[in-house]
Design a protein around this motif. Structure first.
Motif, short mmCIF file in Angstrom:
data_model
loop_
_atom_site.label_atom_id
_atom_site.label_comp_id
_atom_site.label_asym_id
_atom_site.label_seq_id
_atom_site.Cartn_x
_atom_site.Cartn_y
_atom_site.Cartn_z
N SER A 279 14.35 -6.20 -5.51
CA SER A 279 13.84 -7.15 -6.51
C SER A 279 13.11 -6.48 -7.67
N VAL A 280 12.74 -5.20 -7.50
CA VAL A 280 12.02 -4.49 -8.56
C VAL A 280 12.79 -3.21 -8.89
N ALA A 281 13.44 -3.21 -10.02
CA ALA A 281 14.26 -2.06 -10.41
C ALA A 281 13.40 -0.80 -10.52
N GLY A 282 13.88 0.26 -9.88
CA GLY A 282 13.19 1.54 -9.96
C GLY A 282 11.95 1.66 -9.10
N ALA A 283 11.71 0.69 -8.24
CA ALA A 283 10.50 0.71 -7.42
C ALA A 283 10.53 1.86 -6.42
N THR A 284 9.35 2.45 -6.19
CA THR A 284 9.17 3.44 -5.14
C THR A 284 8.49 2.76 -3.98
N VAL A 285 9.22 2.61 -2.88
CA VAL A 285 8.71 1.86 -1.73
C VAL A 285 8.91 2.69 -0.47
N GLY A 286 7.81 3.03 0.19
CA GLY A 286 7.88 3.73 1.46
C GLY A 286 7.38 2.84 2.58
N ASN A 287 7.61 3.27 3.81
CA ASN A 287 7.08 2.50 4.93
C ASN A 287 6.67 3.43 6.07
N ILE A 288 5.62 3.04 6.75
CA ILE A 288 5.08 3.81 7.86
C ILE A 288 4.82 2.87 9.03
N VAL A 289 5.37 3.19 10.18
CA VAL A 289 5.12 2.41 11.39
C VAL A 289 3.83 2.93 12.03
N ALA A 290 2.87 2.02 12.25
CA ALA A 290 1.58 2.45 12.80
C ALA A 290 0.91 1.30 13.52
N ASP A 291 0.14 1.65 14.53
CA ASP A 291 -0.74 0.70 15.21
C ASP A 291 -2.14 0.91 14.64
N LEU A 292 -2.52 0.08 13.70
CA LEU A 292 -3.77 0.29 12.98
C LEU A 292 -5.00 -0.06 13.79
N THR A 293 -4.80 -0.58 15.01
CA THR A 293 -5.95 -0.82 15.89
C THR A 293 -6.30 0.41 16.71
N SER A 294 -5.43 1.42 16.67
CA SER A 294 -5.72 2.64 17.42
C SER A 294 -6.74 3.49 16.68
N GLU A 295 -7.31 4.45 17.36
CA GLU A 295 -8.33 5.28 16.73
C GLU A 295 -7.76 6.25 15.71
N THR A 296 -6.51 6.66 15.92
CA THR A 296 -5.95 7.73 15.10
C THR A 296 -4.93 7.28 14.06
N ASP A 297 -4.22 6.17 14.30
CA ASP A 297 -3.13 5.78 13.41
C ASP A 297 -3.58 5.45 11.97
N PRO A 298 -4.73 4.80 11.76
CA PRO A 298 -5.11 4.53 10.36
C PRO A 298 -5.25 5.79 9.52
N GLY A 299 -5.94 6.81 10.05
CA GLY A 299 -6.07 8.06 9.32
C GLY A 299 -4.73 8.75 9.13
N ALA A 300 -3.90 8.71 10.18
CA ALA A 300 -2.58 9.34 10.07
C ALA A 300 -1.72 8.64 9.02
N ALA A 301 -1.83 7.30 8.94
CA ALA A 301 -1.04 6.55 7.96
C ALA A 301 -1.47 6.89 6.54
#
Length: 275
Positions: A53-75
């Motif tokens: 829907s947005v021409a030229g958009a830069t879109v990434g994705n990261i799978v993470a469990d943000l309730t864990s102690e380490t995933d938020p920082g890793a993301a």
């Protein structure tokens, strides 16, 4: 469109309807976006939808469990290294299960607080630490809810979590301001999006008939508010909760009007003199 220097935004809960709407608005404004969610298939679909829907958009994705102690920082670190420095974090991850008070368990309570509050806390702290280490400024926007102001039946844990997130917004703004990091919240009214993690029943909806502007909100309405409060146009705004709800928080537009004064048998003239 607000003038903005947002170059890279991380949007948690990015596979959900409001998350997609926010990320789409940011992408249209020229920002690279990284979506973070625990649902891998939904994340890929969301990224593809935004890119289409947005021409030229830069879109990434990261799978993470943000309730864990380490995933938020890793993301945060992964997004930073893949796409460049992050200057905006949108904490949009949230769940809204219907749970009557007498059926509430510790497990359900903890799950809601973990997703709705803990994930935002840990992600904000991780972002602030990385930004400080890199000598960069930035912005955090938490997605709260009108439920922070008015409790809802069968939603005590949810309402409590959003009230906590609004106080977290103020407390973190106080401490992170000296680092050049602004923290604000956008509080949506009723936005009709269906999601496996946030289902709703039509008969329980409270939307256009209860707000002055007479329509439901859209994910893009929320995205535009996020864009503004994270932009240079709002560079002296922090610790603020912005209600984007069609005016529903001003009062209840759906209640019947009161009786005219004369029909109540009240006699005498009514003064129009200013007090």
């Amino acid at each position: 469109m607000s003038d903005t220097t947002i170059t890279h935004a991380v949007v948690t809960g990015g596979a959900g309807g409001i998350g997609i709407g926010i990320a789409t608005v940011l992408a249209r404004a020229g920002a690279a976006v990284t979506l973070v969610d625990y649902r891998a298939d939904a994340l890929r679909d969301a990224a593809g939808q935004i890119a289409a829907s947005v021409a030229g958009a830069t879109v990434g994705n990261i799978v993470a469990d943000l309730t864990s102690e380490t995933d938020p920082g890793a993301a945060i670190d992964t997004a930073w290294e893949r796409t460049g420095p992050v200057d905006l974090v949108v904490n949009g991850a949230g769940i809204y299960p219907s749970t009557p008070l007498l059926e509430l368990t510790a497990k359900v309570w903890d799950a809601i607080q973990d997703v709705n509050v803990r994930s935002a806390v840990l992600t904000t702290v991780a972002f602030a630490k990385r930004a400080k280490a890199e000598g960069r400024i930035g912005s955090v926007v938490n997605i709260t809810s009108g439920a922070a102001l008015r409790a809802r039946t069968a939603a005590a844990p949810y309402s409590t979590s959003k009230a906590a997130l609004e106080m977290w917004t103020k407390a973190s703004a106080l401490e992170l301001g000296p680092l050049g990091i602004r923290v604000n919240a956008v509080s949506p009214g009723f936005v009709a999006v269906q999601s496996p993690v946030n289902p709703y029943e039509e008969k329980y909806r409270q939307g256009a008939d209860q707000n002055p502007l007479g329509r439901d909100g859209t994910p893009e309405d929320i995205g535009e508010a996020v864009l503004w409060v994270a932009s240079d146009a709002a560079n002296w705004v922090t610790g603020t909760i912005i209600r984007v709800d069609g005016g529903s928080s001003t009062g209840n537009a759906g209640l019947p009007r009161s009786w005219p004064v004369m029909s109540l048998g009240i006699h005498g003239e009514v003064s129009t003199t200013d007090a």
